[in-house]
Enzyme design. Sequence first.
Site, PDB file in Angstrom:
ATOM      1  N   CYS A   1      31.195  35.274  40.381  1.00 26.21           N
ATOM      2  CA  CYS A   1      30.915  37.195  41.330  1.00 26.21           C
ATOM      3  C   CYS A   1      29.696  37.447  41.212  1.00 26.21           C
ATOM      4  O   CYS A   1      29.413  38.926  40.828  1.00 26.21           O
ATOM      5  CB  CYS A   1      32.276  37.481  40.556  1.00 26.21           C
ATOM      6  SG  CYS A   1      34.235  37.059  41.214  1.00 26.21           S
TER       7      CYS A   1
ATOM      8  N   GLY B   1      38.553  41.269  46.404  1.00 21.23           N
ATOM      9  CA  GLY B   1      37.197  41.823  47.573  1.00 21.23           C
ATOM     10  C   GLY B   1      38.556  42.209  48.500  1.00 21.23           C
ATOM     11  O   GLY B   1      39.732  41.841  48.875  1.00 21.23           O
TER      12      GLY B   1
ATOM     13  N   SER C   1      40.183  38.061  40.294  1.00 14.37           N
ATOM     14  CA  SER C   1      38.574  38.216  41.128  1.00 14.37           C
ATOM     15  C   SER C   1      39.203  38.903  42.644  1.00 14.37           C
ATOM     16  O   SER C   1      40.511  38.897  42.671  1.00 14.37           O
ATOM     17  CB  SER C   1      38.057  37.061  41.693  1.00 14.37           C
ATOM     18  OG  SER C   1      37.925  36.842  40.828  1.00 14.37           O
TER      19      SER C   1
ATOM     20  N   GLY D   1      42.195  40.984  49.437  1.00 11.06           N
ATOM     21  CA  GLY D   1      43.435  41.156  48.291  1.00 11.06           C
ATOM     22  C   GLY D   1      42.457  40.514  46.803  1.00 11.06           C
ATOM     23  O   GLY D   1      41.123  40.843  46.462  1.00 11.06           O
TER      24      GLY D   1
END
Length: 225
Positions: free
Chosen positions: A181, A152, A150, A163
């Site tokens: 998410c 961000g 993931s 990160g």
Amino acid sequence: MQTKKLNHAPKTGYMFTVTVKNMGITEYLTAWQAMKDFTQQRTRETPDEIWLLEHPPVYTQGIAGKPEHLLFPSNIPVIKTDRGGQITYHGPGQIIMYLLLDLHRWQLGIRQLVRKMEGAVINLMDEYDIVANGSQDAPGVYVNGAKIASLGLKIRRGACYHGIAFNADMDLAPFVAINPCGYPGLRVTQAKELGISDNKEVLAGKLAQNFIAQLTHRIITPHGR
């Protein structure tokens, strides 16, 4: 905490120092505050840093997070944070790579940075002959439709923090309690399930190396090729 300094040059030809710090298991709120402080206090001369760590079990909701994506409550805390995106889970065995970068220094826009983050994970998987891909609709990295990493970010004062969260060898059960998410039914996977036997310390080092290669336009040849 272990620290390693690497000197790298972006396409400008100038040399910049990137400090890679191995921080072990760190509480989410502690790491988040440290990132905000670092970004607030940094100057044009402050070297960039990459932090490698793990978090105790925690759900984090990005600025676009909607309460309905937490499907049922548990004893795992939920923290509203300032990164982009929706809800995700962090826990031991997941590699967190926080990127504290001056985007002007590296001549990067947000979309370019996201592509480089995805590229680092994709190239890491390629070292193990595993095909991974990004997605324009749902940022992150996927293997056979299941999410392994993931992304961000928060951009402030021309710099970024937050990160990548890479699933290495962790308990995936807490993902069942959320729409990862913000996507109902999204499957998740991890390196261990894909047959990767290297431990999380090795994987963390390789992930950082691959990201720095993305920043500096270097090519890393996978071992054994």
